[in-house]
Design a protein around this motif. Sequence first.
Motif, mmCIF file in Angstrom:
data_model
loop_
_atom_site.group_PDB
_atom_site.id
_atom_site.type_symbol
_atom_site.label_atom_id
_atom_site.label_comp_id
_atom_site.label_asym_id
_atom_site.label_seq_id
_atom_site.Cartn_x
_atom_site.Cartn_y
_atom_site.Cartn_z
ATOM 1 N N ASP A 274 13.773 39.060 98.743
ATOM 2 C CA ASP A 274 14.121 38.476 97.438
ATOM 3 C C ASP A 274 14.150 36.951 97.488
ATOM 4 O OD1 ASP A 274 14.398 41.018 96.362
ATOM 5 O OD2 ASP A 274 16.585 41.057 96.588
ATOM 6 N N ASP A 275 14.453 36.399 98.647
ATOM 7 C CA ASP A 275 14.607 34.948 98.787
ATOM 8 C C ASP A 275 13.306 34.238 99.172
ATOM 9 O OD1 ASP A 275 17.325 35.133 98.200
ATOM 10 O OD2 ASP A 275 17.877 35.418 100.310
ATOM 11 N N GLN A 276 12.201 34.994 99.307
ATOM 12 C CA GLN A 276 10.939 34.384 99.735
ATOM 13 C C GLN A 276 10.017 34.163 98.533
ATOM 14 O OE1 GLN A 276 11.246 33.573 102.915
ATOM 15 N NE2 GLN A 276 13.149 34.779 102.853
ATOM 16 N N ALA A 360 5.664 46.880 98.364
ATOM 17 C CA ALA A 360 5.583 46.694 96.914
ATOM 18 C C ALA A 360 6.308 45.439 96.433
ATOM 19 C CB ALA A 360 6.167 47.921 96.205
ATOM 20 N N HIS A 361 7.068 44.796 97.310
ATOM 21 C CA HIS A 361 7.847 43.626 96.895
ATOM 22 C C HIS A 361 6.929 42.455 96.544
ATOM 23 C CE1 HIS A 361 10.881 40.464 96.935
ATOM 24 N NE2 HIS A 361 11.813 41.408 96.970
ATOM 25 N N ASP A 362 7.311 41.692 95.542
ATOM 26 C CA ASP A 362 6.500 40.558 95.088
ATOM 27 C C ASP A 362 6.281 39.504 96.173
ATOM 28 O OD1 ASP A 362 6.248 41.666 92.586
ATOM 29 O OD2 ASP A 362 7.868 40.476 91.688
ATOM 30 N N ALA A 363 7.208 39.421 97.133
ATOM 31 C CA ALA A 363 7.074 38.400 98.175
ATOM 32 C C ALA A 363 6.025 38.768 99.217
ATOM 33 C CB ALA A 363 8.422 38.181 98.863
ATOM 34 N N THR A 364 5.645 40.044 99.298
ATOM 35 C CA THR A 364 4.694 40.485 100.319
ATOM 36 C C THR A 364 3.274 40.182 99.859
ATOM 37 O OG1 THR A 364 6.200 42.239 101.019
ATOM 38 C CG2 THR A 364 3.904 42.435 101.692
ATOM 39 N N GLY A 365 2.521 39.536 100.755
ATOM 40 C CA GLY A 365 1.159 39.154 100.415
ATOM 41 C C GLY A 365 0.088 39.782 101.266
ATOM 42 N N ALA A 366 0.467 40.383 102.407
ATOM 43 C CA ALA A 366 -0.506 41.021 103.287
ATOM 44 C C ALA A 366 0.225 41.987 104.207
ATOM 45 C CB ALA A 366 -1.282 39.987 104.101
#
Length: 476
Positions: A274-276, A360-366
């Motif tokens: 959440d903080d990223q 599925a978190h918005d902070a995850t990019g790869a």
Amino acid sequence: MEAAADAAGVLEVVVFPWLAFGHMLSFLELSKRLAARGHAVAFVSTPRNLARLPPVPPHLSPRLRFVALPLPRVDGLADGAESTADVPPEKIELVKKAMDGLAAPLAAFLADAVAAGRRPDWIVHDFCHHWVPPIAGGHGVPCAAFMTVYAAFVAFLGPRWANVEHPRAATEDFAIAPRWIPFPSTIACRRRSEAESIAALFRANASGVSDMERAWQLLQCCRLAIYRSCDEVEPGMFALLTDLFQQPVIPAGVLLPPVIAADGDRPEVLRWLDDQPPKSVVYVALGSEAPLTAGILHELALGLELAGVRFLWALRRPSGMFNTANDAVTDELLPAGFEERTRGRGLVRTGWVPQVAALAHDATGAFLTHCGWGSTIESFACGHPLVMLPFVLDQPLVARAMAERGIGVEVARDEGDGSFDRDGVAEAVRRVMVDEEGKALASNAMKLREVLTDQGRQETYIDDLVEHLRRYRGCC
């Protein structure tokens, strides 16, 4: 999808997965789809495994029940070792030996069901249950194999007749596409270490039966073969498998797991995410069966440090470290000072991590992954490009296919022993997360996501499967 089912069309299905969580979760997703259509499903496994499965949605509970069969004791397996996640890789053969001891309890369960007037219409079982079809046949129950691996991998292994006509006696024979694949293909082992893991499937192990002998025996006796895949991912593969194995081969779709919102206290890893910033974190997980060593973990850690990007690492302890009681990361697992040097941009956890929610978190990019088929499918649902570090079995073939589709980059490795170093890890991570190339990879991954999250299309695969189960029930 809830569907009203008339009594004549309702199926009684027993599902029986291999004792590995990737397999059990795939079988559970299939079971939920069947139950949602009004069919009755009995999910068979061992007590500890059933207790560790995620909960079933309440509206499906009346039609999806769990049947516990105690796992017999086997010398060399610790008490409570009921899945591949409970043992180091070298003891997985003993789990197969213990699983073979479930033959008598399964036979008793079927006999009781028949005596009670609830003869199953089908038993859907895994690749290694070669003793199930004879037991089921004795009660007039047909069997279907549910293969949770990459379908092209089964084509690469081939049926018994093809291996007799075109034997592969040397490890090098697995470095080229087999002769029975009639179209140009890159389905082959690039490195000797990969080929050795395939060749081992053809040799007897501590259970007394090779994995290929198990698969060949059960596929000969099964009425259907079902795959966790679809035409959009593997075009042409199901027609080939139907021809090779001379049986109906049915894609069930990719069975994407739902992303369940965390109620109440969110797990620490999700609160950290959440903080990223959005799309800034590479999620790292290598499954439960990768042959990890301290050396592999150290090079991976130092590679993540060199890459300079944010990361969340779901770290499984390698063989020899299974008795560590606490959940803290120890100096044995990671290079000295690694956590301090990456503090603020990296988080490592050796306990349970909600992988689907993390992806599925918005902070995850790869996703830095071993390319196990279940994990790869979970990445499809989120549209993430992949940093790929495959080890054994179908994983290298999956990695090649994802690279060809332009959604992933494989970590550079030695072509002989398959070793890699920190520089190779850092380069692959940067290519996906930092360099211009990563934008194209992410775009391609999102395009695949759009295709595979077409719920109507995916539900059609299950509907087609149900029609096959109705058409062929009673045939054994």
